[in-house]
Design an enzyme around this catalytic site. Structure first.
Site, PDB file in Angstrom:
ATOM      1  N   LYS A  35      45.080  62.793  33.808  1.00  0.00           N
ATOM      2  CA  LYS A  35      44.685  62.070  32.585  1.00  0.00           C
ATOM      3  C   LYS A  35      43.233  61.586  32.697  1.00  0.00           C
ATOM      4  CE  LYS A  35      46.642  57.789  34.456  1.00  0.00           C
ATOM      5  NZ  LYS A  35      47.844  56.930  34.492  1.00  0.00           N
ATOM      6  N   TYR A 242      15.526  42.198  38.045  1.00  0.00           N
ATOM      7  CA  TYR A 242      15.887  41.230  36.999  1.00  0.00           C
ATOM      8  C   TYR A 242      16.427  39.949  37.594  1.00  0.00           C
ATOM      9  CZ  TYR A 242      15.550  44.654  33.194  1.00  0.00           C
ATOM     10  OH  TYR A 242      15.115  45.562  32.275  1.00  0.00           O
TER      11      TYR A 242
END
Ligand SMILES: *Cc1c(COP(=O)(O)O)cnc(C)c1O
Length: 345
Positions: A35, A242
């Site tokens: 899946k 950052y």
């Protein structure tokens, strides 16, 4: 090339399937769950490799996924659909010879009259998919009369062997399926490793095939090698990235590499516990993961290579998952579309 290379080792995938198959008795079939596009690794390629390796039965989540798997494996293997038959699925199921696992009385009423092959999913305690004991009891004669190919249920806590719900679900599944002649299946990767009581006629491993926990003996299937775009010297006391989240404690050499959270390397992995590998040599991932870039402390390398590896035999999807507070399944299915994907085997 400034994109990272994701190498998917189909030989290791097949070895993992064989190793899980060897856990159960010869009479127990080992299927493969493919899946979510084969846990993000390409359901068609994964299923084709496993079929060649000996797998005869596949499971997908929804009918649409079964179409790609059918194309890859040809007419012979059986393909089951966990979500059963929803809405307009019947045509797709029929045209691609997919077997729905009927989950509710509504799905049974809708699908049974078609006289096509079907399986039944029972709820033994997870309360997610499948018929409740009372619902199944009420329809048992009708369902068994129509000859289901498989009767299955799913364990909620199989990755925790000591969890009391495993035994409770086992007892519930046994009680619900007592006297049925249909083939039975209860276990995914975790249940397969819980022992023979949990095996019935067929096991349905997914994540273990792809190299993830709880199959701790799995071989790594994915490798990720990320190009170095730039290196710089960062003086003691300067910061990187950052939020100025990392501060150099000494004059340092920092490499900037070309992958980030847009490639599925979710931002949570940047908390200071992972390494990038220059061959066998670990180099700390520093600063925050940004969209397209990651920074690495390469001060201790004599020579900075063209590429640094984030996933290898030493550092697996489960290590990334632990660093980010998630599970290997989520790391695998998040691996991005921007990689240069190379299939081995
Ligand atoms: C996803 C899934 C599996 C495979 O589970 P793994 O933990 O990946 O082995 C098996 N059965 C059902 C019903 C599933 O949803």
């Amino acid at each position: 090339m400034a994109v990272a290379t994701l190498t998917i080792d189909l030989n290791s995938l097949v070895e993992n399937w064989r190793a899980l198959d060897a856990v159960s008795a010869d009479a127990v079939e080992t299927a493969a769950v493919v899946k979510a596009d084969g846990y993000g690794l390409d359901a068609g390629r994964v299923a084709a490799a496993l079929a060649k390796g000996g797998a005869k039965t596949f499971f997908v989540a929804v009918a649409e996924e079964g179409v790609a798997v059918r194309k890859a494996v040809g007419a012979e293997p059986e393909i089951y659909v966990f979500s059963g038959c929803c809405g307009e699925d019947a045509a797709l199921l029929n045209s691609h010879d997919l077997i729905p696992l009927l989950n509710s009385p509504e799905q049974v009423y809708q699908f049974l009259p078609s006289a096509k092959p079907f399986g039944i999913q029972l709820d033994s305690g997870m309360n997610r998919l499948g018929m409740e004991p009372e619902e199944f009891a009420a329809l048992k004669d009708q369902i068994t009369g129509a000859g289901p190919k498989l009767v299955m249920s799913h364990l909620a806590c199989a990755d925790e062997p000591e969890h009391p719900q495993n035994k409770a679900q086992l007892d519930c599944f046994r009680a619900m399926t007592e006297g049925l002649t249909a083939r039975k299946s209860l276990s995914a990767t975790g249940g397969t490793l819980l022992g023979a009581d949990y095996h019935f006629d067929l096991n349905r491993p997914g994540v273990g095939l792809y190299g993830g926990a709880p199959f701790v003996d799995a071989k790594a299937v994915v490798r990720l090698s990320i190009p170095v775009i730039q290196t710089r010297t960062v003086r003691e006391g300067e910061t990187v990235g950052y939020g100025a989240n990392w501060t150099a404690q000494r004059d340092s050499k920092v490499a900037t590499i070309a992958s980030g959270y847009a490639d599925g390397l979710i931002r949570g992995i940047g908390n200071g516990t992972l390494n990038l590998y220059a061959g066998d040599t670990p180099c700390p991932l520093i600063g925050r993961v940004s969209m397209d870039l990651i920074t690495v402390d390469v001060t201790d390398l004599d020579h900075v290579p063209d590429h640094l590896d984030l996933l290898n035999d030493t550092q697996t999807v489960d290590h990334l998952a632990d660093a980010a507070g998630t599970i290997g399944y989520e790391i695998l299915t998040s691996l991005g579309a921007r990689y240069n994907r190379v299939y081995k085997g």
